[in-house]
Design a protein around this motif. Structure first.
Motif, short mmCIF file in Angstrom:
data_model
loop_
_atom_site.label_atom_id
_atom_site.label_comp_id
_atom_site.label_asym_id
_atom_site.label_seq_id
_atom_site.Cartn_x
_atom_site.Cartn_y
_atom_site.Cartn_z
N HIS A 28 0.87 -1.20 0.00
CA HIS A 28 0.00 0.00 0.00
C HIS A 28 0.89 1.23 0.00
CE1 HIS A 28 -3.71 2.40 1.36
NE2 HIS A 28 -2.72 3.27 1.18
N HIS A 30 2.01 4.91 -2.79
CA HIS A 30 1.62 5.73 -3.94
C HIS A 30 2.89 5.95 -4.75
CE1 HIS A 30 -2.38 6.29 -2.21
NE2 HIS A 30 -1.73 6.20 -1.06
N LYS A 251 -10.02 0.89 -6.01
CA LYS A 251 -9.84 1.54 -4.70
C LYS A 251 -10.96 2.52 -4.42
CE LYS A 251 -7.49 3.37 -1.13
NZ LYS A 251 -6.33 4.22 -1.23
N HIS A 329 -5.90 0.28 6.26
CA HIS A 329 -5.65 1.04 7.50
C HIS A 329 -6.44 0.53 8.71
CE1 HIS A 329 -3.71 3.65 4.63
NE2 HIS A 329 -4.86 4.05 4.11
N ASP A 392 2.54 3.41 2.77
CA ASP A 392 1.72 4.53 2.33
C ASP A 392 2.57 5.73 1.89
OD1 ASP A 392 -0.70 5.51 1.51
OD2 ASP A 392 -1.52 5.86 3.50
#
Ligand SMILES: [Zn+2]
Length: 482
Positions: A28, A30, A251, A329, A392
């Protein structure tokens, strides 16, 4: 087995210099934004308003003034009084070039007047659903942007070109590979233009990106009125070599974040007295998840607060196979929610590094009892919930060893009964990630039949260690083997 057992003689034999771990899997993060951020003004070390403004003014001096000036890692919770900077502060640096400071949690920002103008925001602009243009006493937007309002202004900035995207993905891959990561999953592909981004990810993989690329695409880019042409979506995916680059699913965002008091929680935020916000009304969220499931995709839902997590579990419970779907999360969980999640069997992605980076924000926003028990990894593992560790990034630097350190010895103020062992933590950052990506037979273990993705250490692997070499698909991509 991917991790040496505690009593493995190789760990203690001083003559044995080399240790092997599977490559880390960051399931997870970006990827493209991380690559873009590596070139932006970074405010991580700023702990006061003045420091932020000084740093922005300083770096703005070197800016070409043509495009927008972007800064990242803004965090007002580090300031005394935790008051936001406003557009008036930023206008003193420039009132003609758009300036945008993105919050470290990625769910808020502060814009100067030029950025608001460029986005067409005036005092008449209504707040978008699931977001807010924070206003002063006179009703004028003060530049602070929450959730959808933040996204609205951010999306008004010029998008990167395909070539800039490819370069950013390669840059992100280089940086992650230096930490020993060999696979990463982008959790919001399509924020600018889905077709262009899928093309950029494919091109980066073909040009030797040092990590395997996995993608969760924004649901609305595939299943809403602004969806990509299904034939084109299919074509872009079939052009990819799926071992190097592939789409895993869709997502959805259910709520916001703790630092900006926008996670949907059952208790109240200490700074605002509010309970955060849902991105979609309850029925709409259920409808979106049902639609993704019916279309045959894996669904990954961002939910931080205990309130929104209940809604996600309600929706997953109605699907034929909740194990196909992921929960992202779920930072605040009651015992009953943990039991329920274990029964569902959906994969949960956990970002232990948050405890180290955002502990101050959590304590500013949440009652001490709730803050202390965030991310209860020991309880989650004991309940049998399929878990992975991930970063993240770019909201944190994202060295997996930092996350591992925060999980085996939770930082001051977080319940130590939730600590786990080093072996468990390494497992969650390797084969845990492979499970999250639905490829537990392909990567994440040092076993016959698995891809040769591994890291070499010249000392016993521990938090703070750096791999001396990293291999992806049997090829040396980082360091050396001398
Ligand atoms: Zn994320």
């Amino acid at each position: 087995m991917q991790v040496f057992a505690k009593n493995d003689p190789r760990l203690d034999n001083k003559k044995t210099k080399t240790y092997l771990l599977p490559g880390f899997i960051d399931a997870h993060c970006h990827i493209l934004p991380s690559g873009l951020d590596l070139l932006k003004c970074n405010l991580r070390t700023c702990t006061s308003k003045d420091e932020v403004l000084e740093k922005v003014a300083d770096e703005f001096g070197n800016h070409n003034k043509e495009g927008w000036f972007h800064a990242t890692q803004y965090d007002q919770t580090k300031f005394e009084g935790a008051h936001h900077i406003t557009r008036h502060d930023l206008d003193k640096i420039s009132d003609s070039t758009p300036i945008l400071l993105r919050h470290s949690n990625g769910h808020a920002s502060v814009a100067n007047s030029a950025a608001l103008r460029a986005a067409g925001v005036t005092r008449e602009t209504p707040d978008p659903e699931g977001g807010e243009f924070v206003r002063d006493a006179a009703g004028e937007p003060n530049g602070v942007l929450l959730e959808k309002a933040h996204e609205f202004v951010t999306s008004s900035a010029p998008a990167p070109t395909t070539e800039q995207m490819v370069e950013a993905i390669l840059r992100a891959g280089e940086s992650m590979s230096s930490f020993g990561i060999t696979t990463a999953t982008d959790m919001m592909t399509g924020r600018w233009n889905l077709a262009q981004e899928l093309e950029a990810y494919r091109l980066a993989s073909e040009r030797g990106c040092k990590i395997r690329l996995r993608l969760y695409v924004q649901w609305a880019d595939v299943l809403s009125s602004r969806a990509i042409d299904p034939a084109l979506f299919e074509e872009l995916q079939s052009a990819m070599d799926p071992t190097k680059c592939k789409v895993l699913g869709l997502k959805v965002f259910a709520d916001g974040a703790i630092g900006s008091a926008t996670a949907a929680i059952k208790s109240k935020f200490l700074t605002t007295g509010g309970q955060g916000q849902l991105i979609y009304p309850e029925e709409k969220l259920a409808e979106i998840i049902a639609k993704i499931d019916a279309a045959g995709y894996s669904c990954a839902v961002h939910t931080i607060g205990d309130y929104s997590t209940d809604l996600v579990m309600d929706a997953y419970e109605k699907t034929d196979d909740p194990k196909r779907h992921r929960i992202e999360h779920a930072m605040i969980l009651s015992e009953a929610q943990i039991e329920r999640m274990a029964r569902l069997g959906s994969h949960l992605t956990v970002q232990p590094e948050f405890l180290m980076r955002f502990g101050h924000a959590y304590r500013v926003q949440l009652e001490p009892e709730i803050a202390a028990n965030l991310k209860p990894v020991r309880s989650l593992l004991d309940a049998g919930i399929p878990l992975s560790f991930n970063s993240d990034r770019p909201i944190v630097p994202g060295n997996p060893w930092d996350g591992i350190a925060a999980a085996i010895q939770r930082p001051e103020g977080f319940n130590p009964a939730e600590n786990i062992t080093l072996e468990e933590a390494i497992g969650l950052y390797t084969h845990g990630g492979a499970q999250a990506n639905f490829e537990p037979e392909f990567v994440g273990k040092l076993e016959p039949g698995f891809a040769a993705d591994h890291q070499v250490y010249n000392e016993k692997p521990h938090p703070g260690a750096t791999p001396s070499a990293v291999f992806m698909d049997g090829k040396l991509v980082q360091g050396s083997t001398d």
